[in-house]
Design an enzyme around this catalytic site. Structure first.
Site, short mmCIF file in Angstrom:
data_model
loop_
_atom_site.label_atom_id
_atom_site.label_comp_id
_atom_site.label_asym_id
_atom_site.label_seq_id
_atom_site.Cartn_x
_atom_site.Cartn_y
_atom_site.Cartn_z
N GLU A 127 -53.23 -6.68 29.44
CA GLU A 127 -54.07 -6.01 30.43
C GLU A 127 -55.54 -5.98 30.00
OE1 GLU A 127 -54.74 -5.38 33.26
OE2 GLU A 127 -53.96 -3.44 33.92
N ASP B 66 -45.17 2.25 34.41
CA ASP B 66 -46.07 3.01 33.54
C ASP B 66 -45.59 2.98 32.09
OD1 ASP B 66 -47.85 3.75 35.62
OD2 ASP B 66 -46.45 5.29 36.28
N GLU C 141 -45.86 -0.12 29.36
CA GLU C 141 -47.12 -0.26 28.64
C GLU C 141 -47.15 0.61 27.39
OE1 GLU C 141 -49.90 2.72 31.25
OE2 GLU C 141 -48.89 1.06 32.25
N ASP D 158 -44.43 -1.41 38.85
CA ASP D 158 -45.03 -0.67 37.75
C ASP D 158 -44.05 0.42 37.30
OD1 ASP D 158 -46.71 0.64 35.99
OD2 ASP D 158 -48.39 0.79 37.40
N ARG E 79 -46.23 -4.88 28.62
CA ARG E 79 -47.68 -4.80 28.85
C ARG E 79 -48.34 -4.08 27.69
NH1 ARG E 79 -50.73 -1.42 33.78
NH2 ARG E 79 -52.29 -0.46 32.44
N CYS F 293 -55.29 4.25 34.81
CA CYS F 293 -55.34 2.87 35.26
C CYS F 293 -55.85 1.96 34.14
CB CYS F 293 -56.24 2.76 36.50
SG CYS F 293 -56.60 1.06 37.01
N ASP G 113 -55.06 7.25 40.09
CA ASP G 113 -54.05 6.77 39.14
C ASP G 113 -54.37 7.29 37.75
OD1 ASP G 113 -52.01 5.46 37.90
OD2 ASP G 113 -52.94 3.48 37.97
N ASN H 238 -53.26 -9.99 35.73
CA ASN H 238 -53.53 -8.92 36.67
C ASN H 238 -54.92 -9.11 37.29
OD1 ASN H 238 -53.66 -6.55 38.14
ND2 ASN H 238 -53.90 -5.20 36.36
N HIS I 5 -42.77 -3.34 34.48
CA HIS I 5 -43.55 -3.48 33.27
C HIS I 5 -43.78 -2.12 32.62
CE1 HIS I 5 -47.38 -2.30 35.28
NE2 HIS I 5 -47.10 -3.17 36.22
N TYR J 133 -45.44 -7.23 44.56
CA TYR J 133 -45.76 -6.34 43.44
C TYR J 133 -46.03 -4.95 43.98
CZ TYR J 133 -48.13 -4.05 39.59
OH TYR J 133 -48.49 -3.15 38.62
#
Length: 322
Positions: free
Chosen positions: A209, A107, A134, A105, A179, A142, A77, A232, A132, A62
């Site tokens: 998440e 974002d 989101e 990731d 996500r 984050c 982040d 996660n 992923h 990951y």
């Protein structure tokens, strides 16, 4: 006379009767198709941590967005990394061993539908197995920080739809992980409803998440079945600590440990730097074989393979060793 060559004769012998290796996305899909399997992914953020994870024998890696932002930009982040930052880092990690899938990731997809589509196409071209997306605003943070802001559901679903459409138009493949960060502000039912709609559009995996209880974790897996659900395990975040076995028993199919390498580097390197500054000496942990040599470090990063490649091609750069 010009000698004629058939197409068959010009091909390397080993290519005539062999099947091409599985792509990262195909390998990940195969792992997710095993009903009793949970895919364990250590978080890596650069080539060296990725090499260490590969040496340890993990089946999937990951690439953490937080780690990428911190290692490449030296910043927290807070949505500062761009598509180029993330794609280049994930693509480099994926290139180290094409037989091992890399989940990365992505974002928010870095913009509207056009930008999300480009992100997906770029990730596919880079050989990344999964990404992923989101539902935070573009100026994101984050997922385990507070006061996250979300986009309306229709904008989130447009991102997922753009990702699915871009994948359909691409000659390659990628596993799309939907996500949502809606749990903290909108509650469990709204968050899982967003994920169900994303799955209906074409997302392959669900990622809720910021889970704060085992009850919600179990219920999420039940609500979203048969779609695989990702857990996660961000150390120091809001989610309770679960082992891999516990995650499997709750119904998760993928578990990521995004901050694993970051935490270990923070502790060990901070200690080493403090010791050097205070006492002017360097001390290594001698447990397990003594100090690492430069050859040990290079060996993790493919020294022997590089020497063998040079030799097999007829080179003599390393014929006397290094």
């Amino acid at each position: 006379m010009v000698e004629e060559h058939t197409v068959e004769a010009s091909l390397p012998p080993e290519t005539s009767n062999t099947q091409p290796p599985l792509t990262g996305s195909a390998k990940l899909r195969r792992l997710l198709a095993e009903p009793d399997k949970i895919v364990v992914c250590p978080g890596v953020y650069d080539g060296f941590t990725a090499r260490l994870a590969l040496r340890a024998g993990f089946e999937c890696l990951y690439m953490t967005g937080a780690g990428t932002t911190m290692s490449r930009l030296g910043m927290a982040d807070l949505g500062l990394a761009t598509l180029n930052d993330m794609r280049d880092n994930a693509g480099m990690i994926a290139s180290l061993d094409r037989s091992i899938p890399v989940i990365a990731d992505a974002d928010t997809g870095y913009g509207g539908p056009l930008q999300v589509g480009r992100t997906v196409s770029q990730y596919i071209s880079a050989g990344i197995a999964a990404l992923h997306l989101e539902d935070q605003v573009l100026n994101k943070r984050c997922g385990h920080l507070s006061n996250k802001q979300l986009v309306p559901e229709e904008i989130y679903l447009a991102r997922i739809r753009a990702a699915v459409n871009a994948r359909r138009q691409s000659p390659g493949d990628i596993v799309i992980i939907a996500r949502t960060d809606a749990l903290a502000s909108l509650g469990f039912q709204t968050a899982t409803a967003r994920l169900k709609k994303a799955i209906a559009i074409g997302a392959d995996v669900a990622f809720l998440e910021g889970l704060t209880s085992q009850t919600d974790a179990v219920n999420a897996c039940k609500e979203l079945a048969p779609t695989p659900v990702l857990l996660n395990m961000a150390h120091g975040g809001v989610t309770p600590t679960f082992s891999v076995d516990e995650a499997k028993q709750m119904g998760f199919r993928i578990v990521i440990f995004p901050s694993l390498a970051l935490n270990q580097v923070y502790k060990s390197v901070s200690t080493a730097f403090d010791l050097l500054r205070r006492e002017g000496v360097v001390s290594y942990d001698r447990e397990g074989g003594g100090d690492p040599s430069l050859r040990d470090l290079f060996g993790v990063c493919g020294l022997e393979d590089a020497m063998r490649f040079d030799r097999d091609a007829g080179g003599d750069m390393y014929s006397d060793g290094v």
